[in-house]
Design a protein around this motif. Structure first.
Motif, PDB file in Angstrom:
ATOM      1  N   SER A 237      23.699  13.150   4.421  1.00  0.00           N
ATOM      2  CA  SER A 237      24.859  13.104   3.540  1.00  0.00           C
ATOM      3  C   SER A 237      24.741  11.972   2.526  1.00  0.00           C
TER       4      SER A 237
ATOM      5  N   LEU B 133      22.350  12.926  -0.192  1.00  0.00           N
ATOM      6  CA  LEU B 133      22.988  13.797  -1.176  1.00  0.00           C
ATOM      7  C   LEU B 133      23.851  12.987  -2.136  1.00  0.00           C
TER       8      LEU B 133
ATOM      9  N   TRP C 298      21.549  11.369  -4.571  1.00  0.00           N
ATOM     10  CA  TRP C 298      21.038  12.383  -5.507  1.00  0.00           C
ATOM     11  C   TRP C 298      22.070  12.689  -6.589  1.00  0.00           C
ATOM     12  N   ARG C 299      23.286  12.954  -6.161  1.00  0.00           N
ATOM     13  CA  ARG C 299      24.339  13.311  -7.130  1.00  0.00           C
ATOM     14  C   ARG C 299      24.662  12.147  -8.065  1.00  0.00           C
TER      15      ARG C 299
ATOM     16  N   MET D 157      14.406  16.825  -6.210  1.00  0.00           N
ATOM     17  CA  MET D 157      15.009  16.445  -4.942  1.00  0.00           C
ATOM     18  C   MET D 157      13.951  16.180  -3.864  1.00  0.00           C
TER      19      MET D 157
ATOM     20  N   LEU E  47      14.820  18.563   4.133  1.00  0.00           N
ATOM     21  CA  LEU E  47      14.396  19.263   2.917  1.00  0.00           C
ATOM     22  C   LEU E  47      12.880  19.434   2.886  1.00  0.00           C
TER      23      LEU E  47
ATOM     24  N   THR F 288      25.769  19.415   4.869  1.00  0.00           N
ATOM     25  CA  THR F 288      25.075  18.811   3.730  1.00  0.00           C
ATOM     26  C   THR F 288      24.352  19.871   2.910  1.00  0.00           C
ATOM     27  N   ILE F 289      23.671  20.788   3.586  1.00  0.00           N
ATOM     28  CA  ILE F 289      22.983  21.872   2.863  1.00  0.00           C
ATOM     29  C   ILE F 289      24.007  22.703   2.084  1.00  0.00           C
TER      30      ILE F 289
ATOM     31  N   ARG G 227      26.887  21.652   0.940  1.00  0.00           N
ATOM     32  CA  ARG G 227      27.333  20.840  -0.206  1.00  0.00           C
ATOM     33  C   ARG G 227      26.286  20.826  -1.314  1.00  0.00           C
ATOM     34  N   MET G 228      25.010  20.838  -0.928  1.00  0.00           N
ATOM     35  CA  MET G 228      23.939  20.787  -1.922  1.00  0.00           C
ATOM     36  C   MET G 228      23.826  22.078  -2.715  1.00  0.00           C
ATOM     37  N   PHE G 229      23.889  23.202  -2.023  1.00  0.00           N
ATOM     38  CA  PHE G 229      23.468  24.456  -2.639  1.00  0.00           C
ATOM     39  C   PHE G 229      24.563  25.494  -2.833  1.00  0.00           C
TER      40      PHE G 229
END
Length: 177
Positions: free
Chosen positions: A18, A21, A24-25, A84, A98, A157-158, A160-162
């Motif tokens: 998390s 992510l 990353w954001r 990423m 990932l 988390t996945i 939220r990412m995708f």
């Protein structure tokens, strides 16, 4: 009084999925899937600041040279931007799911086989419970220990990412990202 936004978790301790992510954001400000241009400069400056603060900064002072050296080392496809998966290799992340995913689902054929296997209800979507099964199998295959709370965190988390449209499930186009 609000100052400039700081990277949420940019330090040298291990990041959770998390937190990764969030980082990353923070740096992929335009949301295009790459850290590039000014975003890359900001990332590099904050990374160098964190490294110096931890006593692991390099002696060379030329930021441009250090950035070129950094990109030679981490920009695996030499496109001048950080993706990423490349960032996942740079930051100390507690579970690099990932990279596990990339290693075990490398080709589009493998991707489609995995899609069909985990879309158990044949809805055309991978719902949270199906994604959880996929991540569980992936972590077992990679010999990575996990508990139920970690599996739940990775699943969320996945998503939220995708999950770009926020419907709580992954469509084929979202998952292929």
């Amino acid at each position: 009084m609000a100052g400039p936004q700081q990277a949420p978790h940019l330090h040298l301790a291990e990041l959770t999925a998390s937190q990764f992510l969030d980082v990353w954001r923070h740096f992929d400000a335009d949301g295009n899937g790459y850290i590039e241009g000014k975003e890359l400069e900001n990332f590099f400056q904050e990374l160098e600041s964190a490294r110096k603060g931890a006593g692991v900064g390099s002696k060379r002072d030329n930021l441009v040279d250090k950035m070129k050296e950094f990109m030679r080392k981490y920009d695996k496809n030499a496109d001048g931007k950080i993706e990423m998966a490349e960032l996942a290799q740079i930051l100390p992340t507690e579970e690099n799911f990932l990279l596990c995913f990339r290693q075990h689902v490398g080709s589009s054929l493998e991707f489609m086989e995995a899609w069909r296997r985990y879309d158990t209800d044949r809805s055309g979507y991978i719902e949270a419970n199906e994604l959880k099964g996929f991540l569980s199998d992936l972590l077992k295959k990679a010999n990575r220990p996990y508990d139920e709370s970690k599996l739940q965190e990775y699943t969320q988390t996945i998503l939220r990412m995708f999950d770009m449209n926020g419907d709580g499930k992954l469509g084929l186009s979202e998952m292929s990202r």
